[in-house]
Design a protein around this motif. Structure first.
Motif, PDB file in Angstrom:
ATOM      1  N   LEU A 149       0.809  -1.219   0.000  1.00 27.79           N
ATOM      2  CA  LEU A 149       0.000   0.000   0.000  1.00 27.79           C
ATOM      3  C   LEU A 149       0.840   1.264   0.000  1.00 27.79           C
ATOM      4  O   LEU A 149       0.409   2.302  -0.504  1.00 27.79           O
ATOM      5  CB  LEU A 149      -0.935   0.011   1.220  1.00 27.79           C
ATOM      6  N   THR A 165       3.771  -0.365   4.100  1.00 28.59           N
ATOM      7  CA  THR A 165       2.511  -0.911   4.611  1.00 28.59           C
ATOM      8  C   THR A 165       1.999  -1.942   3.619  1.00 28.59           C
ATOM      9  O   THR A 165       1.957  -1.686   2.409  1.00 28.59           O
ATOM     10  CB  THR A 165       1.456   0.194   4.808  1.00 28.59           C
ATOM     11  N   GLU A 167      -1.100  -5.052   2.872  1.00 28.46           N
ATOM     12  CA  GLU A 167      -2.440  -5.524   3.215  1.00 28.46           C
ATOM     13  C   GLU A 167      -2.578  -6.993   2.847  1.00 28.46           C
ATOM     14  O   GLU A 167      -2.176  -7.410   1.760  1.00 28.46           O
ATOM     15  CB  GLU A 167      -3.519  -4.724   2.496  1.00 28.46           C
ATOM     16  N   ARG A 182      -3.768  -4.764   7.746  1.00 24.36           N
ATOM     17  CA  ARG A 182      -2.720  -3.894   7.229  1.00 24.36           C
ATOM     18  C   ARG A 182      -1.605  -3.830   8.262  1.00 24.36           C
ATOM     19  O   ARG A 182      -1.854  -3.546   9.435  1.00 24.36           O
ATOM     20  CB  ARG A 182      -3.287  -2.499   6.938  1.00 24.36           C
TER      21      ARG A 182
END
Length: 198
Positions: A149, A165, A167, A182
């Motif tokens: 992300l 990050t 997910e 996340r």
């Protein structure tokens, strides 16, 4: 780094990873937890918290409340997704007698950083989970996917690296998604001893 690129080399080394923001870096396979959800582990989880809701220990109460069985507390769900650390026949996890020795391998290490530069330091910074439905006794859970992300190179007091990050989905052996997770991480190369930044 091009002639016009004034960024330090350690920053531009993350360009390939940054370009993949929005991409699932996994092959789509599911990594299953070591064990199915069971009443004993729910009890041991609830006991020190003194979490007394009957849906976590009494099947009749759970069914009367509309659940398919005894419910695992949402905050306990993640532990059912972690693969076994060791299995009979495998080499020992602790192959060093050093006082601060770490396990030789772990399912929660950053063993596959994808196209990110190899670093020697790594830690989780945060975790956020959206629970889509309750998990009940008898289900087996796993994780699927690793969508990037964000990826932001940054020098910190501990070293130079990037905050990222990812997910993932938490899935059940029934085939549905029970939660979306996340996870934030910082992968870095530590500053040389005595060279910490202020």
């Amino acid at each position: 780094m091009s002639a016009d690129d004034e960024r330090p080399g350690w920053v531009s080394a993350w360009d390939t990873m940054v370009a993949l923001v929005g991409t699932d870096l996994s092959d789509g396979s599911i990594t299953w937890g070591a064990d199915a959800v069971e009443p004993g582990t729910i009890r041991r989880y609830c006991e020190p918290l003194e979490l007394g809701s009957p849906v976590h220990y009494d099947e009749e109460a759970a069914r009367a409340a509309g659940y398919d069985g005894v419910v695992a507390p949402s905050s306990a769900v993640l532990m059912y997704t972690i693969p076994a650390m060791w299995a009979p026949g495998e080499a020992t996890l602790f192959d060093s007698a050093d006082p601060d020795a770490q396990p030789a391998r772990s399912p929660i290490n950053n063993d596959d950083p994808g196209p990110a530069p190899r670093t020697t330091g790594f830690f989780a910074t945060d975790i956020e989970i959206d629970f889509l439905r309750p998990v009940v006794v008898g289900e087996r859970l796993g994780t699927r996917g690793r969508r990037l992300l964000s990826c932001v190179p940054k020098e910190t007091r501990v070293g130079r690296g990037a905050f990222s990050t990812f997910e993932s989905e938490i899935v059940s052996d029934a085939g549905d998604v029970v939660a979306r997770m996340r996870t934030g991480t910082y992968a870095y190369d530590p500053h040389p001893a005595g060279k910490e930044q202020s």
